[in-house]
Structures are given as C-alpha cells and as structure tokens.
Design a protein around this motif. Structure first.
Motif, mmCIF file in Angstrom:
data_model
loop_
_atom_site.group_PDB
_atom_site.id
_atom_site.type_symbol
_atom_site.label_atom_id
_atom_site.label_comp_id
_atom_site.label_asym_id
_atom_site.label_seq_id
_atom_site.Cartn_x
_atom_site.Cartn_y
_atom_site.Cartn_z
ATOM 1 N N ALA A 18 -106.141 24.065 -65.991
ATOM 2 C CA ALA A 18 -105.072 23.805 -67.046
ATOM 3 C C ALA A 18 -105.790 23.873 -68.430
ATOM 4 C CB ALA A 18 -104.123 22.567 -66.993
ATOM 5 N N SER A 19 -106.405 23.192 -68.966
ATOM 6 C CA SER A 19 -106.949 23.363 -70.374
ATOM 7 C C SER A 19 -107.341 24.724 -70.712
ATOM 8 C CB SER A 19 -107.803 22.370 -70.450
ATOM 9 O OG SER A 19 -109.108 22.476 -69.826
ATOM 10 N N GLU A 20 -108.086 25.421 -69.621
ATOM 11 C CA GLU A 20 -108.537 26.981 -70.052
ATOM 12 C C GLU A 20 -107.455 27.646 -70.008
ATOM 13 O OE1 GLU A 20 -111.439 30.117 -68.106
ATOM 14 O OE2 GLU A 20 -111.240 28.143 -67.002
ATOM 15 N N PHE A 21 -106.479 27.594 -69.135
ATOM 16 C CA PHE A 21 -105.170 28.662 -69.158
ATOM 17 C C PHE A 21 -104.460 28.187 -70.596
ATOM 18 C CE2 PHE A 21 -100.903 28.968 -68.257
ATOM 19 C CZ PHE A 21 -100.860 30.407 -67.895
ATOM 20 N N LEU A 22 -104.249 27.192 -70.991
ATOM 21 C CA LEU A 22 -103.422 26.892 -72.179
ATOM 22 C C LEU A 22 -104.146 26.984 -73.247
ATOM 23 C CD1 LEU A 22 -101.944 23.362 -70.531
ATOM 24 C CD2 LEU A 22 -100.903 25.448 -71.055
ATOM 25 N N ASP A 32 -90.565 31.604 -71.383
ATOM 26 C CA ASP A 32 -89.038 31.722 -70.864
ATOM 27 C C ASP A 32 -89.392 32.418 -69.477
ATOM 28 O OD1 ASP A 32 -86.386 32.227 -70.387
ATOM 29 O OD2 ASP A 32 -86.096 33.555 -72.058
ATOM 30 N N ASP A 33 -88.973 31.950 -68.422
ATOM 31 C CA ASP A 33 -88.983 32.274 -67.049
ATOM 32 C C ASP A 33 -87.532 32.216 -66.328
ATOM 33 O OD1 ASP A 33 -89.376 32.934 -64.401
ATOM 34 O OD2 ASP A 33 -91.563 32.156 -64.317
ATOM 35 N N PRO A 34 -86.963 33.482 -66.561
ATOM 36 C CA PRO A 34 -85.689 33.186 -65.841
ATOM 37 C C PRO A 34 -85.612 33.082 -64.447
ATOM 38 C CG PRO A 34 -85.726 35.186 -67.394
ATOM 39 C CD PRO A 34 -87.054 34.561 -67.212
ATOM 40 N N SER A 35 -86.716 33.523 -63.757
ATOM 41 C CA SER A 35 -87.041 33.459 -62.279
ATOM 42 C C SER A 35 -86.780 31.801 -61.879
ATOM 43 C CB SER A 35 -88.032 34.087 -61.667
ATOM 44 O OG SER A 35 -89.109 33.225 -61.960
ATOM 45 N N VAL A 36 -87.189 31.056 -62.699
ATOM 46 C CA VAL A 36 -87.033 29.589 -62.356
ATOM 47 C C VAL A 36 -86.055 28.823 -63.522
ATOM 48 C CG1 VAL A 36 -89.444 29.278 -61.729
ATOM 49 C CG2 VAL A 36 -89.026 28.593 -64.161
ATOM 50 N N GLY A 37 -85.510 29.620 -64.055
ATOM 51 C CA GLY A 37 -84.180 29.191 -65.108
ATOM 52 C C GLY A 37 -84.525 28.043 -65.995
ATOM 53 N N GLU A 38 -85.698 28.283 -66.914
ATOM 54 C CA GLU A 38 -86.056 27.474 -67.787
ATOM 55 C C GLU A 38 -86.955 28.036 -68.691
ATOM 56 O OE1 GLU A 38 -87.460 22.737 -67.750
ATOM 57 O OE2 GLU A 38 -87.410 23.578 -65.731
ATOM 58 N N VAL A 39 -86.889 27.314 -70.104
ATOM 59 C CA VAL A 39 -87.455 27.757 -71.171
ATOM 60 C C VAL A 39 -88.383 26.529 -71.507
ATOM 61 C CG1 VAL A 39 -87.725 28.431 -73.618
ATOM 62 C CG2 VAL A 39 -85.701 29.084 -71.867
ATOM 63 N N TYR A 40 -89.842 26.727 -71.531
ATOM 64 C CA TYR A 40 -90.903 25.667 -71.709
ATOM 65 C C TYR A 40 -91.312 25.987 -73.096
ATOM 66 C CZ TYR A 40 -90.501 25.426 -66.682
ATOM 67 O OH TYR A 40 -90.068 25.734 -65.396
ATOM 68 N N GLU A 41 -91.176 24.778 -73.971
ATOM 69 C CA GLU A 41 -91.384 25.031 -75.353
ATOM 70 C C GLU A 41 -92.786 24.213 -75.489
ATOM 71 O OE1 GLU A 41 -88.226 24.544 -78.211
ATOM 72 O OE2 GLU A 41 -87.030 25.682 -76.855
ATOM 73 N N GLY A 42 -93.647 24.684 -76.266
ATOM 74 C CA GLY A 42 -95.108 24.079 -76.480
ATOM 75 C C GLY A 42 -96.011 24.065 -75.478
ATOM 76 N N ARG A 43 -97.317 23.829 -75.706
ATOM 77 C CA ARG A 43 -98.287 23.841 -74.760
ATOM 78 C C ARG A 43 -98.012 22.927 -73.631
ATOM 79 N NH1 ARG A 43 -103.868 24.040 -77.834
ATOM 80 N NH2 ARG A 43 -103.759 26.283 -78.334
ATOM 81 N N ASP A 44 -97.715 21.620 -73.981
ATOM 82 C CA ASP A 44 -97.508 20.533 -72.925
ATOM 83 C C ASP A 44 -96.585 20.773 -71.944
ATOM 84 O OD1 ASP A 44 -99.259 18.855 -74.060
ATOM 85 O OD2 ASP A 44 -97.881 17.654 -74.977
ATOM 86 N N ARG A 45 -95.312 21.369 -72.184
ATOM 87 C CA ARG A 45 -94.390 22.034 -71.317
ATOM 88 C C ARG A 45 -94.950 23.088 -70.565
ATOM 89 N NH1 ARG A 45 -90.610 20.855 -68.775
ATOM 90 N NH2 ARG A 45 -88.783 22.173 -69.785
ATOM 91 N N ILE A 46 -95.582 24.287 -71.375
ATOM 92 C CA ILE A 46 -96.025 25.311 -70.553
ATOM 93 C C ILE A 46 -97.108 24.724 -69.448
ATOM 94 C CG2 ILE A 46 -97.582 27.293 -70.666
ATOM 95 C CD1 ILE A 46 -96.119 27.822 -73.623
#
Length: 109
Positions: A18-22, A32-46
C-alpha cells in the motif's frame, strides 16, 4: 506521465504494498470509482480502496493501452483476481500534478 512511471505504478499495484502504491498519489488526491459507487478523497481513503479492491481480491493489473486526452491520460487495463468472474477490463482516467496522480477516475468496462 511517462510510460516508465505508469509501468512503475502498475507494478506497485501488483506488489500489494500500500505505501508504495499510494506514493504515486498527491496527499489530497481524489479517486472516483463509479463501479463501486464511491469517491475517495486523500491518500488514507484511497488506501482503503486499494486494500479492499486490490489486496483483498488479490487483483493483478495488466496494461492494455493508453491515450492522451488533453490533460487526462486514459489508461485501459485488464484485471484478474479472486473477485467474482476472476477477470474484467477497466479504465483509469488520470490527471497529474508533477509526477503524482492528482485525480483518478476508475471504472470497469
């Protein structure tokens, strides 16, 4: 974004670190991923998104193609993993700030 950085980002996604990806996202990035119906704001949420859908389903991502669309890099990928069906195609529309992702729209095809 250079093809080298994109390849590194996909490799980081596949490493399930996760740390490498983020590290490829700005601190205030939005995914923003409509396929899961959610918007993730900031690194923690991503990071929560990544944990659920990439690590949780042992998802592997393979680059299919890219197309520059103005300031957005359209990326087509193939996903395999332990999710229902075991394989699907998807897209990322990426906007950058320097060498990091500022905004990502992810969806399934």
């Amino acid at each position: 974004m250079s093809s080298e950085i994109l390849a590194e980002w996909i490799a980081a996604a596949n490493a399930h670190d996760a740390s490498e990806f983020l590290a490829y996202f700005t601190e205030d990035a939005v995914l923003d991923d409509p396929s899961v119906g959610e918007v993730y704001e900031g690194r923690d949420r991503i990071g929560e998104y990544y944990q659920s859908y990439f690590i949780g389903y042992d998802t592997r991502t393979e680059l299919v193609g890219t197309e520059q669309r103005g300031d957005v890099l359209h990326v087509e990928v193939a996903f395999t993993g332990s999710f229902p069906g075991g394989q699907t195609n998807g897209i990322f529309d990426l906007t950058f700030s320097g060498r990091q992702i500022q905004h990502a729209r992810a969806d399934l095809i």
